[in-house]
Design a protein around this motif. Structure first.
Motif, PDB file in Angstrom:
ATOM      1  N   THR A  75      37.912  38.074  53.684  1.00 24.19           N
ATOM      2  CA  THR A  75      38.796  37.053  54.217  1.00 24.19           C
ATOM      3  C   THR A  75      39.003  37.271  55.704  1.00 24.19           C
ATOM      4  N   ALA A  76      39.663  36.343  56.346  1.00 31.00           N
ATOM      5  CA  ALA A  76      39.874  36.428  57.780  1.00 31.00           C
ATOM      6  C   ALA A  76      40.741  37.624  58.175  1.00 31.00           C
ATOM      7  N   SER A  77      41.617  38.058  57.291  1.00 39.08           N
ATOM      8  CA  SER A  77      42.500  39.177  57.599  1.00 39.08           C
ATOM      9  C   SER A  77      41.814  40.528  57.448  1.00 39.08           C
ATOM     10  N   GLY A  78      40.556  40.522  56.987  1.00 38.09           N
ATOM     11  CA  GLY A  78      39.826  41.766  56.824  1.00 38.09           C
ATOM     12  C   GLY A  78      39.988  42.404  55.458  1.00 38.09           C
ATOM     13  N   THR A  79      40.758  41.789  54.585  1.00 45.13           N
ATOM     14  CA  THR A  79      40.909  42.325  53.236  1.00 45.13           C
ATOM     15  C   THR A  79      39.891  41.657  52.318  1.00 45.13           C
ATOM     16  N   GLU A  80      39.529  42.337  51.263  1.00 41.57           N
ATOM     17  CA  GLU A  80      38.581  41.771  50.317  1.00 41.57           C
ATOM     18  C   GLU A  80      39.308  40.936  49.277  1.00 41.57           C
ATOM     19  N   GLU A  81      38.638  39.895  48.851  1.00 48.86           N
ATOM     20  CA  GLU A  81      39.159  39.044  47.788  1.00 48.86           C
ATOM     21  C   GLU A  81      38.402  39.389  46.516  1.00 48.86           C
ATOM     22  N   ILE A  82      39.116  39.598  45.431  1.00 47.69           N
ATOM     23  CA  ILE A  82      38.479  39.914  44.159  1.00 47.69           C
ATOM     24  C   ILE A  82      38.304  38.621  43.372  1.00 47.69           C
ATOM     25  N   VAL A  83      37.051  38.336  43.036  1.00 52.90           N
ATOM     26  CA  VAL A  83      36.722  37.159  42.245  1.00 52.90           C
ATOM     27  C   VAL A  83      35.972  37.639  41.012  1.00 52.90           C
ATOM     28  N   ALA A  84      36.386  37.175  39.850  1.00 56.88           N
ATOM     29  CA  ALA A  84      35.710  37.527  38.603  1.00 56.88           C
ATOM     30  C   ALA A  84      34.763  36.396  38.225  1.00 56.88           C
ATOM     31  N   PHE A  85      33.480  36.709  38.139  1.00 56.34           N
ATOM     32  CA  PHE A  85      32.482  35.758  37.656  1.00 56.34           C
ATOM     33  C   PHE A  85      32.186  36.150  36.220  1.00 56.34           C
ATOM     34  N   VAL A  86      32.300  35.192  35.303  1.00 58.83           N
ATOM     35  CA  VAL A  86      32.224  35.491  33.877  1.00 58.83           C
ATOM     36  C   VAL A  86      31.144  34.650  33.216  1.00 58.83           C
ATOM     37  N   ALA A 124      43.659  39.991  32.507  1.00 55.00           N
ATOM     38  CA  ALA A 124      43.545  40.950  33.613  1.00 55.00           C
ATOM     39  C   ALA A 124      44.917  41.398  34.097  1.00 55.00           C
ATOM     40  N   ALA A 125      45.878  40.492  34.142  1.00 54.83           N
ATOM     41  CA  ALA A 125      47.222  40.825  34.621  1.00 54.83           C
ATOM     42  C   ALA A 125      47.897  41.864  33.727  1.00 54.83           C
ATOM     43  N   ARG A 126      47.601  41.822  32.432  1.00 54.14           N
ATOM     44  CA  ARG A 126      48.200  42.781  31.503  1.00 54.14           C
ATOM     45  C   ARG A 126      47.524  44.150  31.564  1.00 54.14           C
ATOM     46  N   ARG A 127      46.297  44.209  32.074  1.00 47.57           N
ATOM     47  CA  ARG A 127      45.524  45.454  31.998  1.00 47.57           C
ATOM     48  C   ARG A 127      45.175  46.094  33.335  1.00 47.57           C
ATOM     49  N   LEU A 128      45.315  45.360  34.418  1.00 42.96           N
ATOM     50  CA  LEU A 128      44.919  45.886  35.728  1.00 42.96           C
ATOM     51  C   LEU A 128      46.094  45.974  36.685  1.00 42.96           C
ATOM     52  N   ALA A 129      46.034  46.950  37.580  1.00 46.31           N
ATOM     53  CA  ALA A 129      47.029  47.029  38.650  1.00 46.31           C
ATOM     54  C   ALA A 129      46.936  45.750  39.482  1.00 46.31           C
ATOM     55  N   SER A 130      48.028  45.346  40.095  1.00 45.60           N
ATOM     56  CA  SER A 130      48.056  44.072  40.817  1.00 45.60           C
ATOM     57  C   SER A 130      46.979  43.984  41.889  1.00 45.60           C
ATOM     58  N   TYR A 131      46.678  45.088  42.557  1.00 45.40           N
ATOM     59  CA  TYR A 131      45.673  45.030  43.628  1.00 45.40           C
ATOM     60  C   TYR A 131      44.244  44.942  43.093  1.00 45.40           C
ATOM     61  N   LYS A 132      44.058  45.141  41.788  1.00 45.10           N
ATOM     62  CA  LYS A 132      42.725  45.042  41.175  1.00 45.10           C
ATOM     63  C   LYS A 132      42.515  43.710  40.458  1.00 45.10           C
ATOM     64  N   GLN A 133      43.534  42.889  40.362  1.00 46.68           N
ATOM     65  CA  GLN A 133      43.426  41.629  39.640  1.00 46.68           C
ATOM     66  C   GLN A 133      42.668  40.596  40.464  1.00 46.68           C
ATOM     67  N   PRO A 134      41.791  39.830  39.809  1.00 43.87           N
ATOM     68  CA  PRO A 134      41.057  38.800  40.548  1.00 43.87           C
ATOM     69  C   PRO A 134      41.984  37.671  40.988  1.00 43.87           C
ATOM     70  N   SER A 135      41.731  37.188  42.192  1.00 41.52           N
ATOM     71  CA  SER A 135      42.502  36.045  42.676  1.00 41.52           C
ATOM     72  C   SER A 135      41.930  34.744  42.116  1.00 41.52           C
ATOM     73  N   GLU A 136      40.701  34.825  41.631  1.00 41.37           N
ATOM     74  CA  GLU A 136      40.025  33.655  41.091  1.00 41.37           C
ATOM     75  C   GLU A 136      39.104  34.102  39.955  1.00 41.37           C
ATOM     76  N   VAL A 137      38.993  33.265  38.935  1.00 46.15           N
ATOM     77  CA  VAL A 137      38.070  33.518  37.829  1.00 46.15           C
ATOM     78  C   VAL A 137      37.127  32.320  37.749  1.00 46.15           C
ATOM     79  N   VAL A 138      35.822  32.594  37.798  1.00 46.42           N
ATOM     80  CA  VAL A 138      34.808  31.545  37.742  1.00 46.42           C
ATOM     81  C   VAL A 138      33.967  31.772  36.493  1.00 46.42           C
ATOM     82  N   ILE A 139      33.958  30.784  35.599  1.00 48.00           N
ATOM     83  CA  ILE A 139      33.165  30.873  34.375  1.00 48.00           C
ATOM     84  C   ILE A 139      31.866  30.113  34.604  1.00 48.00           C
ATOM     85  N   LEU A 140      30.746  30.811  34.440  1.00 51.14           N
ATOM     86  CA  LEU A 140      29.421  30.232  34.638  1.00 51.14           C
ATOM     87  C   LEU A 140      28.658  30.194  33.324  1.00 51.14           C
TER      88      LEU A 140
END
Length: 76
Positions: free
Chosen positions: A1-12, A29-45
């Motif tokens: 991202t523009a701020s230099g942080t990575e965005e977590i996206v889950a492709f499924v 994911a919210a129930r099982r992962l720390a907040s900083y490890k949770q995907p901001s977006e989930v894309v089902i392919l």
């Protein structure tokens, strides 16, 4: 991202015959992962893109994500 942080996206890729939604997967994911490890977006392919050697084609996933952001819908 523009701020230099990575965005977590889950492709499924779902198993044949399985159904779910991005919302259900985000809740899982919210129930099982720390907040900083949770995907901001989930894309089902329909299928994860692969290279000739069978590895996941990350550049194609990034392109798919960009297309979805521009209003295209993922292939299911």
């Amino acid at each position: 991202t523009a701020s230099g942080t990575e965005e977590i996206v889950a492709f499924v890729e779902l198993k044949p015959g399985e159904e779910t939604s991005a919302e259900i997967l985000r809740d899982y994911a919210a129930r099982r992962l720390a907040s900083y490890k949770q995907p901001s977006e989930v894309v089902i392919l329909a299928a994860l893109p692969t290279t000739a050697s069978g590895k996941i084609a990350k550049r194609e996933l990034i392109s798919a994500q960009a297309g979805i952001a521009s209003g295209d819908r993922p292939i299911r």
